[in-house]
Design a protein around this motif. Structure first.
Motif, PDB file in Angstrom:
ATOM      1  N   THR A  50       0.840  -1.195   0.000  1.00 28.56           N
ATOM      2  CA  THR A  50       0.000   0.000   0.000  1.00 28.56           C
ATOM      3  C   THR A  50       0.880   1.252   0.000  1.00 28.56           C
ATOM      4  O   THR A  50       2.099   1.168   0.214  1.00 28.56           O
ATOM      5  CB  THR A  50      -0.911   0.014   1.232  1.00 28.56           C
ATOM      6  OG1 THR A  50      -0.100  -0.059   2.417  1.00 28.56           O
ATOM      7  CG2 THR A  50      -1.866  -1.176   1.210  1.00 28.56           C
ATOM      8  N   THR A  80      -4.954   2.710  -8.490  1.00 29.98           N
ATOM      9  CA  THR A  80      -6.173   2.325  -7.770  1.00 29.98           C
ATOM     10  C   THR A  80      -7.114   3.493  -7.483  1.00 29.98           C
ATOM     11  O   THR A  80      -8.196   3.269  -6.943  1.00 29.98           O
ATOM     12  CB  THR A  80      -5.805   1.678  -6.418  1.00 29.98           C
ATOM     13  OG1 THR A  80      -5.199   2.666  -5.566  1.00 29.98           O
ATOM     14  CG2 THR A  80      -4.823   0.521  -6.616  1.00 29.98           C
ATOM     15  N   ASP A 119      -6.652   5.580  -5.271  1.00 34.44           N
ATOM     16  CA  ASP A 119      -6.614   5.692  -3.812  1.00 34.44           C
ATOM     17  C   ASP A 119      -5.150   5.805  -3.416  1.00 34.44           C
ATOM     18  O   ASP A 119      -4.353   4.915  -3.741  1.00 34.44           O
ATOM     19  CB  ASP A 119      -7.259   4.455  -3.178  1.00 34.44           C
ATOM     20  CG  ASP A 119      -7.202   4.477  -1.647  1.00 34.44           C
ATOM     21  OD1 ASP A 119      -6.670   5.449  -1.075  1.00 34.44           O
ATOM     22  OD2 ASP A 119      -7.674   3.499  -1.033  1.00 34.44           O
ATOM     23  N   TYR A 137      -3.413  -0.713  -2.780  1.00 33.19           N
ATOM     24  CA  TYR A 137      -2.410  -1.772  -2.859  1.00 33.19           C
ATOM     25  C   TYR A 137      -1.985  -1.983  -4.309  1.00 33.19           C
ATOM     26  O   TYR A 137      -2.823  -2.147  -5.200  1.00 33.19           O
ATOM     27  CB  TYR A 137      -2.977  -3.085  -2.301  1.00 33.19           C
ATOM     28  CG  TYR A 137      -2.005  -4.243  -2.335  1.00 33.19           C
ATOM     29  CD1 TYR A 137      -1.155  -4.482  -1.266  1.00 33.19           C
ATOM     30  CD2 TYR A 137      -1.929  -5.083  -3.439  1.00 33.19           C
ATOM     31  CE1 TYR A 137      -0.252  -5.540  -1.292  1.00 33.19           C
ATOM     32  CE2 TYR A 137      -1.033  -6.147  -3.475  1.00 33.19           C
ATOM     33  CZ  TYR A 137      -0.197  -6.364  -2.398  1.00 33.19           C
ATOM     34  OH  TYR A 137       0.700  -7.400  -2.426  1.00 33.19           O
ATOM     35  N   THR A 144      -4.924  -8.612  -0.894  1.00 35.23           N
ATOM     36  CA  THR A 144      -4.962  -7.177  -0.638  1.00 35.23           C
ATOM     37  C   THR A 144      -5.611  -6.910   0.722  1.00 35.23           C
ATOM     38  O   THR A 144      -6.299  -7.776   1.275  1.00 35.23           O
ATOM     39  CB  THR A 144      -5.748  -6.455  -1.737  1.00 35.23           C
ATOM     40  OG1 THR A 144      -7.110  -6.894  -1.695  1.00 35.23           O
ATOM     41  CG2 THR A 144      -5.181  -6.759  -3.110  1.00 35.23           C
ATOM     42  N   ASP A 182      -8.185  -5.364   1.397  1.00 35.09           N
ATOM     43  CA  ASP A 182      -9.644  -5.492   1.367  1.00 35.09           C
ATOM     44  C   ASP A 182     -10.100  -6.930   1.098  1.00 35.09           C
ATOM     45  O   ASP A 182     -11.292  -7.172   0.854  1.00 35.09           O
ATOM     46  CB  ASP A 182     -10.249  -4.546   0.344  1.00 35.09           C
ATOM     47  CG  ASP A 182      -9.749  -4.825  -1.079  1.00 35.09           C
ATOM     48  OD1 ASP A 182      -8.949  -5.764  -1.255  1.00 35.09           O
ATOM     49  OD2 ASP A 182     -10.140  -4.086  -2.004  1.00 35.09           O
ATOM     50  N   LYS A 215      -9.122  -9.155  -1.392  1.00 28.57           N
ATOM     51  CA  LYS A 215      -9.020  -9.730  -2.728  1.00 28.57           C
ATOM     52  C   LYS A 215      -7.773 -10.613  -2.799  1.00 28.57           C
ATOM     53  O   LYS A 215      -6.675 -10.199  -2.428  1.00 28.57           O
ATOM     54  CB  LYS A 215      -8.929  -8.622  -3.769  1.00 28.57           C
ATOM     55  CG  LYS A 215      -8.702  -9.147  -5.182  1.00 28.57           C
ATOM     56  CD  LYS A 215      -8.366  -8.022  -6.148  1.00 28.57           C
ATOM     57  CE  LYS A 215      -7.947  -8.573  -7.500  1.00 28.57           C
ATOM     58  NZ  LYS A 215      -7.504  -7.499  -8.427  1.00 28.57           N
TER      59      LYS A 215
END
Length: 526
Positions: free
Chosen positions: A272, A311, A313, A317, A330, A332, A334
């Motif tokens: 990240t 991303t 963001d 990641y 990741t 979140d 995934k």
């Protein structure tokens, strides 16, 4: 397909790739100038249509001549390029010809005929059709060339991000299920917009450079000033659009080709809050030891920028090369399987396909019983569930999945760095135009001429990133390069490589010679 292709001579693969790269590189020397000059000559004839001033008619005709010479050379190399799919890459053409052939066919039937029709009116219709119809023909010629680029880029984008298709084990081919998905995929739209706007830059740089040469020679003063003004306006808009569309393309690469992005950044271990590398020392002559996870030396990055680009963001990641090889999860939740798992799934798909074909052959001419039907359905289900990783079944070593990092890393920075330089250059030119002092600074004139080859370097660097970053895939995750080639004698492809090298070099020399003669001759005064 599942057995024969693994016996292809490695030398044949290398020569087939070299020949296709040679043809593509030479072809791309002509295409962007065609697209860029189409805009310049269209604007000049539009001004003539609105003002009725003969000067603008003469200016438009001058640039149309240069456009015509370049256009003819582009057509010659482009035809050879498309034929090579059938000669050197017949297995690829068989496997996905139903999909890949559609945009190329539309390009030939619609776009090529469109531009070929209206280019005749543009060159020979000045005294035969109305000013409005001639203006429309000029713009339609440029539009035809742009539409031609659209369909070719749709085909290329599909190779980078295959969508809208399903594999049919009965025909051993991928078949199109959604033309709209193929033609309007986000990857295709992003690639088209970035490629076309970067082509406008080449046309704009060329236009400004010719104008500056005239100013240095104290010739065609009005043509030079007005050409520089038009070229710089087109160039600045194009350079800004290229930067914006390049960002969009970067997002698409992050989603569809994360290994390419990792190679472009020399990102070995991701995570990240990733920064975008501005500069770093990556040895341009050898593949780095990415497995060690040690970052390149002298690295200076822009904080959070890579995460933001990939991303949307700043804390997003972004996987590195080792993450993609080993698999990752990741924050979140995934999960991406490891390369080893993908290879197993790919081998399962290949084995199931071989069993399916064998069973179908044994049942030929007879009605399958319930047991055979059930087995066929199970095999189809196994193929379908693992087809996403079909190409990985041909991978022999995980290192084959890592593109050559130095080319991707440095070519990307050459492209971006020169793109920033072009923004500064066109802004500077427009400043001198605004000050009505464009004829004075000799350093600016020399800079414009020097930037012409650099514009081509930037454009070719972009294609190096696109194509080297895709390796080892002909079609991303679906078909490796060495499974795509034709089973031909290596010496035959090597021989034609040198024939094409001599032919294309001759064409390039001839084109440059004709273009320089036309520039030295100058416009014809009505």
């Amino acid at each position: 397909m599942t057995h024969l292709l693994l016996n292809i001579d490695a030398g044949m693969v290398d020569w087939a790739r070299a020949q296709f790269a040679l043809t593509a590189i030479y072809h791309w020397l002509f295409v962007p100038l065609t697209l860029g000059l189409a805009v310049v000559m269209g604007i000049m004839e539009t001004i003539y249509y609105r003002t009725g001033k003969t000067f603008w008619k003469d200016a438009a005709k001058f640039w149309q001549k240069l456009f015509g010479v370049n256009f003819a050379m582009g057509v010659a190399t482009g035809i050879i390029l498309e034929f090579e799919f059938g000669t050197n890459w017949s297995n690829y053409s068989w496997f996905v010809g139903d999909i890949f052939g559609a945009p190329l066919a539309i390009e030939g039937i619609l776009a090529f005929f469109m531009e070929s029709t209206f280019v005749a009116v543009m060159f020979f219709g000045w005294k035969k059709v109305s000013r409005g119809f001639h203006l429309a023909s000029t713009w339609l010629t440029g539009l035809g060339a742009t539409i031609s680029a659209w369909w070719i880029l749709v085909a290329n984008a599909w190779m980078q991000c295959p969508v809208g298709c399903e594999f049919n084990p009965d025909t051993m081919r991928n078949e199109m299920v959604s033309f709209a998905e193929v033609a309007l995929s986000p990857f295709a739209i992003g690639k088209f917009c970035h490629t076309v706007t970067s082509s406008w830059i080449i046309g704009a740089v060329f236009t400004v450079a010719v104008g500056c040469w005239y100013l240095m020679k104290k010739r065609e003063q009005e043509l030079a000033r007005q050409s520089i003004k038009v070229g710089a306006c087109v160039g600045l808009v194009a350079a800004l659009l290229a930067a914006m569309t390049g960002h969009i393309s970067g997002e698409q690469v992050a989603k569809s080709q994360p290994m390419k992005l990792a190679a472009m950044e020399a990102l070995y271990n991701g995570g990240t809050d990733q920064s975008l590398t501005a500069v770093a020392w990556v040895n341009p002559f050898s593949q780095p030891d990415y497995a060690s996870g040690e970052e390149p030396t002298l690295r200076i990055g822009i904080p959070y920028a890579l995460s933001a680009m990939a991303t949307r963001d700043i804390h997003g990641y972004v996987p590195g090369i080792n993450d993609l090889i080993k698999g990752y999860t990741t924050p979140d939740g995934k999960t991406e399987p490891s390369v080893a798992e993908k290879i197993e799934k790919g081998k399962a798909a290949i084995a199931a396909l071989a069993d399916y074909r064998k069973l179908k052959t044994s049942l030929q001419g007879s009605e399958p019983g319930s047991v055979d039907k059930a087995r066929l359905e199970n095999l189809r289900a196994t193929i379908s569930s693992n087809m996403k990783y079909f190409g990985y079944g041909y991978i022999r070593n995980v290192d084959e999945l890592v593109p050559y990092i130095p080319v991707n890393f440095w070519a990307f920075r050459v492209m971006v760095g020169l793109g920033c330089l072009f923004i500064l250059f066109f802004a500077t030119v427009l400043w001198f135009v605004y000050k009505k002092d464009i004829a004075t600074p000799r350093w600016l004139h020399l800079s414009a001429i020097a930037l012409v080859p650099l514009a081509y370097v930037a454009s070719e660097a972009g294609w190096l990133v696109a194509e080297f970053g895709r390796q080892p895939w002909t079609i991303q995750d679906m078909l490796p390069t060495w499974v795509s080639v034709s089973d031909l004698p290596t010496h035959s492809v090597a021989t034609t490589f040198f024939i094409f090298l001599a032919l294309f070099t001759t064409l390039l020399v001839v084109e440059i010679n004709i273009m320089l003669k036309q520039i030295k001759k100058g416009p014809e005064i009505s």
